[in-house]
Write an enzyme that holds these catalytic residues in place. Structure first.
Site, mmCIF file in Angstrom:
data_model
loop_
_atom_site.group_PDB
_atom_site.id
_atom_site.type_symbol
_atom_site.label_atom_id
_atom_site.label_comp_id
_atom_site.label_asym_id
_atom_site.label_seq_id
_atom_site.Cartn_x
_atom_site.Cartn_y
_atom_site.Cartn_z
ATOM 1 N N ARG A 27 0.866 -1.181 0.000
ATOM 2 C CA ARG A 27 0.000 0.000 0.000
ATOM 3 C C ARG A 27 0.901 1.228 0.000
ATOM 4 O O ARG A 27 1.475 1.581 1.025
ATOM 5 C CB ARG A 27 -0.876 -0.055 1.268
ATOM 6 C CG ARG A 27 -2.081 0.870 1.258
ATOM 7 C CD ARG A 27 -2.595 1.052 2.682
ATOM 8 N NE ARG A 27 -1.698 1.937 3.385
ATOM 9 C CZ ARG A 27 -1.461 1.896 4.703
ATOM 10 N NH1 ARG A 27 -2.047 1.004 5.471
ATOM 11 N NH2 ARG A 27 -0.634 2.756 5.258
ATOM 12 N N HIS B 171 -3.570 4.466 4.594
ATOM 13 C CA HIS B 171 -4.662 3.481 4.656
ATOM 14 C C HIS B 171 -5.937 4.073 4.052
ATOM 15 O O HIS B 171 -6.561 3.490 3.174
ATOM 16 C CB HIS B 171 -4.899 3.057 6.108
ATOM 17 C CG HIS B 171 -6.169 2.314 6.301
ATOM 18 N ND1 HIS B 171 -6.349 1.034 5.832
ATOM 19 C CD2 HIS B 171 -7.342 2.675 6.877
ATOM 20 C CE1 HIS B 171 -7.582 0.641 6.127
ATOM 21 N NE2 HIS B 171 -8.195 1.616 6.747
ATOM 22 N N TYR C 129 4.022 5.419 11.461
ATOM 23 C CA TYR C 129 4.309 4.017 11.809
ATOM 24 C C TYR C 129 5.146 3.260 10.781
ATOM 25 O O TYR C 129 5.370 2.072 10.932
ATOM 26 C CB TYR C 129 3.001 3.253 12.072
ATOM 27 C CG TYR C 129 1.975 3.315 10.938
ATOM 28 C CD1 TYR C 129 2.073 2.447 9.854
ATOM 29 C CD2 TYR C 129 0.940 4.229 10.959
ATOM 30 C CE1 TYR C 129 1.153 2.491 8.815
ATOM 31 C CE2 TYR C 129 0.011 4.291 9.925
ATOM 32 C CZ TYR C 129 0.116 3.417 8.863
ATOM 33 O OH TYR C 129 -0.787 3.480 7.839
HETATM 34 C C1 LIG Z 1 -14.915 -5.700 11.879
HETATM 35 C C2 LIG Z 1 -14.090 -4.458 11.731
HETATM 36 N N1 LIG Z 1 -13.119 -4.194 12.623
HETATM 37 C C3 LIG Z 1 -12.357 -3.074 12.479
HETATM 38 C C4 LIG Z 1 -12.579 -2.207 11.446
HETATM 39 C C5 LIG Z 1 -11.706 -0.976 11.279
HETATM 40 N N2 LIG Z 1 -10.805 -1.173 10.137
HETATM 41 C C6 LIG Z 1 -11.053 -0.593 8.942
HETATM 42 S S1 LIG Z 1 -9.888 -0.999 7.785
HETATM 43 C C7 LIG Z 1 -9.032 -1.945 8.894
HETATM 44 C C8 LIG Z 1 -7.760 -2.647 8.485
HETATM 45 C C9 LIG Z 1 -7.946 -3.638 7.386
HETATM 46 O O1 LIG Z 1 -6.694 -4.103 6.940
HETATM 47 P P1 LIG Z 1 -6.563 -5.133 5.756
HETATM 48 O O2 LIG Z 1 -7.522 -6.251 5.920
HETATM 49 O O3 LIG Z 1 -5.138 -5.484 5.632
HETATM 50 O O4 LIG Z 1 -7.047 -4.311 4.471
HETATM 51 P P2 LIG Z 1 -6.403 -3.007 3.803
HETATM 52 O O5 LIG Z 1 -7.127 -1.819 4.362
HETATM 53 O O6 LIG Z 1 -4.954 -3.003 4.103
HETATM 54 O O7 LIG Z 1 -6.690 -3.112 2.331
HETATM 55 C C10 LIG Z 1 -9.658 -1.928 10.140
HETATM 56 C C11 LIG Z 1 -9.150 -2.633 11.324
HETATM 57 C C12 LIG Z 1 -13.629 -2.516 10.537
HETATM 58 N N3 LIG Z 1 -13.909 -1.735 9.492
HETATM 59 N N4 LIG Z 1 -14.350 -3.651 10.683
#
Ligand SMILES: Cc1ncc(C[n+]2csc(CCOP(=O)(O)OP(=O)(O)O)c2C)c(N)n1
Ligand SMILES: [Mg+2]
Length: 379
Positions: free
Chosen positions: A273, A277, A286
Site C-alpha cells: 500500500r 490506509h 508508523y
Molecule cells: C470488523 C471491523 N473491525 C475493524 C474495522 C476498522 N478497520 C477498517 S480498515 C481496517 C484494516 C484492514 O486491513 P486489511 O484487511 O489489511 O485491508 P487493507 O485496508 O490493508 O486493504 C480496520 C481494522 C472494521 N472496518 N471492521
C-alpha cells in the site's frame, strides 16, 4: 507443500511467489510450481497495451479521488495506489459471468468489470448509501466491515452450486477480495471452512499490502498467508501482486479450477500500500520512508512500461496518449462528482428494508415532522 514455492525473478519474499514480469520489465515465459502447474500468459501486443492503459487509468482516477477528498469534496477515500496490478490482473481474469465481492478499496476491479467509475463516489461523498444492484454489475457492494464479505461470497458460491450454475467450463465462479489484516477475522476463517468442506466455486483473493492500517503483517501471522489454505484443505498460492501478468495468470487458473468443480483457492497477492490506509491516516507515524522507497522500485506500472518499451510493443507517443486519455477521464469524473445532487435528508430511510418496515416508517414520519418544525423559523 502448498503451491507457489517456485521462484523466479529478483527480490522475492521467503517462500517465493509466482512472477512473470520482474521489476526491471524482464518477462519470464512461464513458471511451474511444486504441484506441476505451469503459469504463463498469451497476450497479443494490443492486449499488453490495454493492460498498461488499465493500470494507468485506475491510478489516475484514484489520484483524482484523493485530490477531491483533500478539497473537501469526499468524506473519505481509500486509495489503491501500489495495488493496481493486483486489481487489474485479477479483475481482467474474471469472466463475464463471475461474481466479485470487494472490500472498500477495489476501485480497479470495479473499473475492469466495465462499471462507470463514478458508482462508488456517492458513498464516499455521503450522498447515497453505496447501494447498487450486485447482480446487474456482477460486483457486490463495497463492504467496510472487515472480512464479512468473504462469508457473503461463500454463501453466494454455495448458492451458485445449488442452482447448478457451475461445474463446467462455462460455469460461474466467485471471487472474494480481502486484506492481510482481514485474515485474522473470525468470518474469514469461517468462510474458509465452509467453502472448503462444500468444495465451493470460490477464489479467496488476499491483497497482502503489508499493513492493516498501522498494524504490520507480522502482527497477523507467523507463516506466509497463502500457507494458511492447507489447514482448510484447499490450495494456496502466492503471486507477485505488483506483476499484472502473473496476477492475471494465477487468478484465471484458480477461477477456472473453481468453475470446473475443483473447489476454492487462496491467492495471496504480495503487494504494498503505497499511500495512506485512507485519507484519515498518516502512515509516516508508523513506517519508515526507506521501506516505501524500496517498494517504489517494484512499481507495477513502470515495470510494464519497461517491458513494452524493450519489446517495442509501445513507444513514447502511445504512453503520452494513455496519460492524456486518463487525464480526460479523471477530469470528467471530477465534474460529475461535483454535480452529484445532495439528497433529501429523509432519503436516509430508503432502502433499509426491501419492502419497508413499520419501525422505519415511524422513524421517517418522526424525522419529517422534526424537519418541518424548522420551516419558517429561519433555521
Ligand atoms: C470488523 C471491523 N473491525 C475493524 C474495522 C476498522 N478497520 C477498517 S480498515 C481496517 C484494516 C484492514 O486491513 P486489511 O484487511 O489489511 O485491508 P487493507 O485496508 O490493508 O486493504 C480496520 C481494522 C472494521 N472496518 N471492521
Ligand atoms: Mg492490508
Amino acid at each position: 507443500m502448498a503451491k507457489g514455492e517456485s521462484v523466479a525473478g529478483t527480490d522475492i519474499p521467503p517462500g517465493g511467489f509466482v512472477q512473470l514480469l520482474t521489476p526491471d520489465g524482464e518477462r519470464i515465459d512461464s513458471v511451474t510450481t511444486a504441484d506441476g502447474t505451469t503459469y504463463s500468459v498469451d497476450f497479443t501486443d494490443e492486449e499488453f497495451r490495454e493492460l498498461y492503459r488499465d493500470l494507468v487509468t485506475v491510478r489516475r482516477l484514484d489520484s483524482e479521488a484523493v485530490a477531491l477528498q483533500r478539497q473537501g469534496e469526499l468524506g473519505i477515500w481509500a486509495s489503491l495506489l501500489g495495488q493496481e496490478a493486483a486489481q487489474v490482473g485479477s479483475g481482467r481474469a474474471l469472466r463475464p459471468q463471475d461474481m466479485a465481492f470487494p472490500t472498500y478499496r477495489e476501485h480497479g476491479v470495479l473499473y475492469c468489470r466495465g462499471i462507470d467509475p463514478i458508482m462508488p463516489f456517492g458513498l464516499f461523498r455521503g450522498v447515497d448509501q453505496g447501494g447498487w444492484d450486485a447482480n446487474e454489475f456482477k460486483f457486490n457492494q463495497y463492504t467496510i466491515v472487515i472480512g464479512s464479505q468473504t462469508l457473503h461470497a461463500t454463501g453466494y458460491a454455495m448458492g451458485v452450486t445449488m442452482d447448478g450454475r457451475t461445474g463446467s467450463a462455462d460455469g460461474e465462479a466467485v471471487i472474494a477480495y480481502f486484506g492481510d489484516g482481514a485474515t485474522s477475522q473470525g468470518e474469514v476463517n469461517e468462510a474458509f471452512v465452509w467453502s472448503g468442506v462444500f468444495n465451493s466455486p470460490i477464489v479467496f483473493f488476499c491483497q497482502n499490502n503489508q499493513y492493516a492500517i498501522s498494524e504490520p503483517l507480522e502482527r497477523q501471522t507467523r507463516v506466509p498467508l497463502y500457507q494458511r489454505a492447507g489447514g482448510y484443505g484447499f490450495p494456496g498460492i502466492r503471486v507477485d501482486g505488483n506483476d499484472v501478468l502473473a496476477t492475471y495468470a494465477v487468478t484465471r487458473a484458480a477461477l477456472d479450477n473453481a468453475r470446473n468443480g475443483q473447489g476454492p483457492t487462496l491467492i495471496e497477492a504480495y503487494t504494498y500500500r503505497m499511500g495512506a490506509h485512507t485519507s484519515s491516516d498518516d502512515p509516516t507515524r508508523y513506517r519508515i520512508s526507506s521501506e516505501v522507497e524500496s517498494w517504489k522500485a517494484k512499481d507495477p506500472i513502470s515495470r510494464l512500461r519497461a517491458f513494452l518499451t524493450k519489446q517495442k510493443i509501445a513507444k513514447k507517443d502511445f504512453f503520452a496518449q494513455v496519460d492524456e486519455d486518463a487525464n480526460r477521464k479523471a477530469l470528467d469524473l471530477r465534474e460529475r462528482v461535483l454535480a452529484m445532487p445532495d439528497p433529501e435528508p429523509v432519503a436516509l430511510f430508503d432502502h433499509v428494508y426491501p419492502h419497508g418496515s413499520p419501525e422505519v416508517d415511524a422513524q421517517r414520519a418522526a424525522f419529517t415532522e422534526y424537519q418541518a418544525s424548522f420551516e419558517g423559523s429561519g433555521h
